[in-house]
Enzyme design. Structure first.
Site, PDB file in Angstrom:
ATOM      1  N   HIS A 189      62.739  20.004  56.261  1.00  0.00           N
ATOM      2  CA  HIS A 189      62.550  21.000  57.315  1.00  0.00           C
ATOM      3  C   HIS A 189      63.911  21.323  57.927  1.00  0.00           C
ATOM      4  O   HIS A 189      64.834  20.512  57.856  1.00  0.00           O
ATOM      5  CB  HIS A 189      61.588  20.491  58.393  1.00  0.00           C
ATOM      6  CG  HIS A 189      62.031  19.225  59.029  1.00  0.00           C
ATOM      7  ND1 HIS A 189      62.998  19.172  60.020  1.00  0.00           N
ATOM      8  CD2 HIS A 189      61.687  17.945  58.798  1.00  0.00           C
ATOM      9  CE1 HIS A 189      63.204  17.909  60.372  1.00  0.00           C
ATOM     10  NE2 HIS A 189      62.421  17.148  59.650  1.00  0.00           N
ATOM     11  N   LYS A 206      76.238   8.010  52.304  1.00  0.00           N
ATOM     12  CA  LYS A 206      77.395   8.432  51.521  1.00  0.00           C
ATOM     13  C   LYS A 206      77.379   7.726  50.173  1.00  0.00           C
ATOM     14  O   LYS A 206      76.767   6.672  50.023  1.00  0.00           O
ATOM     15  CB  LYS A 206      78.688   8.101  52.258  1.00  0.00           C
ATOM     16  CG  LYS A 206      78.821   8.875  53.546  1.00  0.00           C
ATOM     17  CD  LYS A 206      80.117   8.594  54.245  1.00  0.00           C
ATOM     18  CE  LYS A 206      80.139   9.428  55.520  1.00  0.00           C
ATOM     19  NZ  LYS A 206      81.204   9.070  56.395  1.00  0.00           N
TER      20      LYS A 206
END
Length: 191
Positions: A117, A164
């Site tokens: 979203h 990451k």
């Protein structure tokens, strides 16, 4: 492959996994676009596949109870040979999620390549591929977020949030995940 070696492989597989687990896997594999031999272990609830039109491909894999795979209309989810997804693992694939061979994914792990979203009304939904290379071990209740690559042989400690990319043969943990240790490549070759 000759007939005798083929029978030997079947006997070994049936010693490791019951006929019931193979039948459940055969039923589940009908929801895949392509698959090797799928084995379903751990009873109920059965793994669930929500296939909205993308592509779902798996090699010879094992799925435990409660696993949920969600593939969006443009999603491309691939899972390599020898990989298992333990209880209640959730994979959301709106773009591209690739899991390599011989990966060990513990229970309650979440892997997502999308936010699903927008952050606000003006921003678009952002999808970024997730790549998990071969022989990766992901500890229980870890979360792997969009745009991450986890290198070959890496270990993600339980309860980590990976935001990451992770280099090969390292141990990362925490929220956000940070380097804990580097693994000795020569020791891994001897194991």
């Amino acid at each position: 492959m000759n007939y005798q070696s083929y029978l030997h492989k079947i006997k070994l597989r049936l010693r490791r996994h019951s006929v019931r687990e193979h039948i459940a896997g055969l039923w589940l594999s009908k929801k895949f676009d392509s698959s090797g031999i799928i084995v379903v272990s751990g009873g109920s609830p059965m793994p669930e596949v929500i296939h909205k039109g993308g592509t779902l491909i798996a090699g010879n894999c094992q799925f435990y109870s409660g696993v949920r795979l969600e593939i969006g209309p443009a999603g491309n989810l691939t899972i390599g040979n020898g990989t298992y997804l333990n209880r209640n693992t959730l994979i959301v694939c709106e773009d591209h999620v690739e899991i390599g061979e011989n990966c060990k994914i513990a229970w309650d792990v979440i892997i997502m390549d999308s936010d699903l979203h927008p952050i606000n009304e003006q921003s678009p939904i952002v999808n970024k591929p997730v790549h998990i290379e071969d022989q990766v071990w992901i500890g229980c209740r870890s979360i792997i977020l969009k745009g991450v690559t986890i290198g070959h042989g890496a270990v993600i400690a339980a309860g980590s949030v990976v935001t990451k990319s992770i280099p090969p043969r390292t141990v990362y943990g925490g929220s956000p995940a940070k380097l804990i240790a580097e693994l000795d490549h020569t020791a891994m070759l001897r194991a």
